[in-house]
Design an enzyme around this catalytic site. Structure first.
Site, PDB file in Angstrom:
ATOM      1  CB  SER A 126      -0.952  -0.094   1.333  1.00  0.00           C
ATOM      2  OG  SER A 126      -1.180   1.124   1.521  1.00  0.00           O
ATOM      3  CD  GLU A 128      -1.335   5.161   5.620  1.00  0.00           C
ATOM      4  OE1 GLU A 128      -2.144   5.825   4.605  1.00  0.00           O
ATOM      5  OE2 GLU A 128      -1.014   5.791   6.628  1.00  0.00           O
ATOM      6  CE1 TYR A 152      -4.078  -1.424   5.753  1.00  0.00           C
ATOM      7  CE2 TYR A 152      -2.703   0.428   4.904  1.00  0.00           C
ATOM      8  CZ  TYR A 152      -3.458  -0.773   4.560  1.00  0.00           C
ATOM      9  OH  TYR A 152      -3.739  -1.236   3.381  1.00  0.00           O
TER      10      TYR A 152
HETATM   11  O1  F7E Z   1      -8.686   8.318   4.031  1.00  0.00           O
HETATM   12  C1  F7E Z   1      -8.988  11.759   5.256  1.00  0.00           C
HETATM   13  C2  F7E Z   1      -8.141  10.727   5.981  1.00  0.00           C
HETATM   14  O2  F7E Z   1      -9.894   6.220   4.988  1.00  0.00           O
HETATM   15  C3  F7E Z   1      -8.411   9.311   3.092  1.00  0.00           C
HETATM   16  C4  F7E Z   1      -7.483   2.436   2.470  1.00  0.00           C
HETATM   17  O3  F7E Z   1      -7.618   1.697   1.301  1.00  0.00           O
HETATM   18  O4  F7E Z   1      -5.907   3.908   0.988  1.00  0.00           O
HETATM   19  C5  F7E Z   1      -6.752   3.749   2.027  1.00  0.00           C
HETATM   20  O5  F7E Z   1      -6.413   4.405   3.226  1.00  0.00           O
HETATM   21  C6  F7E Z   1      -8.331  10.500   3.536  1.00  0.00           C
HETATM   22  C7  F7E Z   1      -6.980  10.532   4.683  1.00  0.00           C
HETATM   23  O6  F7E Z   1      -8.021   6.185   2.947  1.00  0.00           O
HETATM   24  C8  F7E Z   1     -12.275  11.549   6.825  1.00  0.00           C
HETATM   25  O7  F7E Z   1      -7.776  11.500   6.924  1.00  0.00           O
HETATM   26  C9  F7E Z   1     -11.026  13.159   6.299  1.00  0.00           C
HETATM   27  O8  F7E Z   1      -6.265  11.779   4.695  1.00  0.00           O
HETATM   28  O9  F7E Z   1     -10.582   6.955   2.521  1.00  0.00           O
HETATM   29  P1  F7E Z   1      -9.218   7.031   3.651  1.00  0.00           P
HETATM   30  P2  F7E Z   1      -6.743   5.993   3.455  1.00  0.00           P
HETATM   31  O10 F7E Z   1      -6.480   6.320   5.042  1.00  0.00           O
HETATM   32  O11 F7E Z   1      -5.752   6.863   2.492  1.00  0.00           O
HETATM   33  C10 F7E Z   1      -4.595   3.173   1.342  1.00  0.00           C
HETATM   34  C11 F7E Z   1      -3.828   3.152   0.145  1.00  0.00           C
HETATM   35  C12 F7E Z   1      -4.847   1.888   2.015  1.00  0.00           C
HETATM   36  O12 F7E Z   1      -3.966   0.869   1.708  1.00  0.00           O
HETATM   37  C13 F7E Z   1      -5.918   1.712   2.895  1.00  0.00           C
HETATM   38  O13 F7E Z   1      -6.075   0.456   3.145  1.00  0.00           O
HETATM   39  O14 F7E Z   1      -9.301  11.127   4.078  1.00  0.00           O
HETATM   40  N1  F7E Z   1     -10.319  11.942   6.040  1.00  0.00           N
HETATM   41  N2  F7E Z   1     -12.080  12.616   6.984  1.00  0.00           N
HETATM   42  C14 F7E Z   1     -11.079  11.150   6.328  1.00  0.00           C
HETATM   43  N3  F7E Z   1     -11.229   9.584   5.919  1.00  0.00           N
HETATM   44  C15 F7E Z   1     -12.105   8.896   6.507  1.00  0.00           C
HETATM   45  N4  F7E Z   1     -12.042   7.405   6.387  1.00  0.00           N
HETATM   46  N5  F7E Z   1     -13.206   9.373   7.169  1.00  0.00           N
HETATM   47  C16 F7E Z   1     -13.321  10.714   7.405  1.00  0.00           C
HETATM   48  O15 F7E Z   1     -14.378  11.191   7.905  1.00  0.00           O
END
Ligand code: F7E
Length: 325
Positions: A126, A128, A152
């Site tokens: 990932s 990440e 993660y």
């Molecule tokens: O967050 C911001 C949050 O949870 C994206 C997984 O598939 O991609 C994914 O991880 C961004 C971050 O994805 C909210 O802080 C703001 O900056 O959709 P996400 P992620 O963390 O990038 C990678 C490549 C993986 O491998 C992972 O498995 O959005 N954000 N407000 C928020 N995020 C969430 N979830 N909820 C909010 O309310």
């Protein structure tokens, strides 16, 4: 004879698109599912494939189940997509995340090495893993150092290194796909794209009056899961095991995402969006933009679906669901 494939995480977004893609390409598909006390909805994404795929109960942390499944299936290709996949939640359950996403991969590699060493193994690595790290040209690529900013991300780095180590130590065909964010209507609705789209559609239809988010100033490189599962298959069918970044090369902030969705729905964004610390992370990965030139050159892969097409498909999906209720 049909090639046999074993997919962990088959009931997830990527597992379901990958199964559909491989079935179309004449593979025999086997998948591992976990026991869950709530039977309903667990298999929603793969329900329509029910008669064409073979499901086995197992768990990455239950080595006896992996031994049994590897021995009986003898897969040609293995796709390890199973994980605790939510980054923010990994801060709340770090131990479980490390076990599943780190040691779980070790268990898979050991079963692969013991029972099926001539197979090919794909690991869902990932973006990440890059965390704080960005090259001088504002991109991340295969050579960018990893500086993970979450449990993660730390677990995924461990798994990435194990895969590489097994490749060199035991001459196994095991590869990492370093996938940047990839979305679809099948994305869990606690990930930001689907949360924003679903809630905005509910606001449009008068079913909700606000959207509460965390950090809106982080940047992500968002592609479509359907395009990314094709890359997984190409990675395993390359002439040698290797590691590949899979990304669109275009980055947008969460604010840009909201702006696109709310404008499309003719809603004034600032009236409805609020922020709450509850959705912030102890450390945020601020910026992702992937350079996937290596995959584009060596695998002849490139994304086909644009950001706008992806989000429009997600909007239509939720409109259909909420308008018919
Ligand atoms: O967050 C911001 C949050 O949870 C994206 C997984 O598939 O991609 C994914 O991880 C961004 C971050 O994805 C909210 O802080 C703001 O900056 O959709 P996400 P992620 O963390 O990038 C990678 C490549 C993986 O491998 C992972 O498995 O959005 N954000 N407000 C928020 N995020 C969430 N979830 N909820 C909010 O309310």
């Amino acid at each position: 004879m049909k090639k046999k494939v074993l997919i962990t995480g088959i009931s997830g977004q990527d597992g379901s698109y990958l199964s559909e893609y491989l079935l179309k390409n004449n593979y025999e598909v086997y998948g591992i599912i976990r026991r869950n006390s709530i039977v309903e909805h667990q298999r929603n994404r793969i329900e329509k494939l029910d008669k064409q795929i073979n499901l086995e109960y197992g768990d990455l942390l239950d080595t006896s189940s992996l031994d049994r499944i590897f021995k009986s299936v003898k897969p040609d290709e293995i796709y390890n997509l199973a994980a605790q996949s939510h980054v923010r939640i990994s801060f709340e359950i770090p131990h479980f995340t490390l076990q599943t996403n780190g040691l779980g991969v070790l268990n898979m590699l050991e079963a692969f090495r013991a029972h099926s060493p001539n197979s090919k193994f794909y690991q869902a690595s990932s973006s990440e893993m890059f965390g704080r790290s960005v090259d001088n040209d504002n991109c991340q690529r295969e050579t960018t150092p990893f500086e993970p900013t979450s449990p993660y991300g730390c677990a995924k780095v461990l798994a990435f290194n194990l895969v590489k180590h097994y490749r060199f130590a035991y001459s196994l065909f095991c590869s990492n796909g370093i996938l940047f964010n990839h979305e679809s209507p099948r994305r869990g609705s606690n990930f930001v794209t689907n949360k924003v789209v679903k809630t905005a559609v509910q606001i449009k239809l008068g079913l909700k009056d606000k959207l509460i988010l965390g950090n809106m100033d982080s940047y992500r490189d968002w592609g479509h899961s359907k395009d990314y599962v094709v890359a997984m298959n190409k990675i395993l069918n390359h002439n040698q095991p290797d590691d590949f970044v899979i990304s669109t090369g275009i980055t947008r902030s969460v604010r840009d995402l909201c702006n696109y969705v709310f404008t499309k729905l003719d809603l004034e964004m600032k009236k409805y969006i609020f922020q709450d610390k509850k959705y912030m992370r102890p450390e945020e990965l601020k910026y992702l933009k992937g350079d996937s030139s290596k995959a584009r050159k060596l695998l002849n892969w490139k994304p086909q679906i644009s950001f706008e097409e992806l989000i429009d498909e997600m909007i239509d999906h939720w409109m259909d669901i909420f308008s018919s209720n």
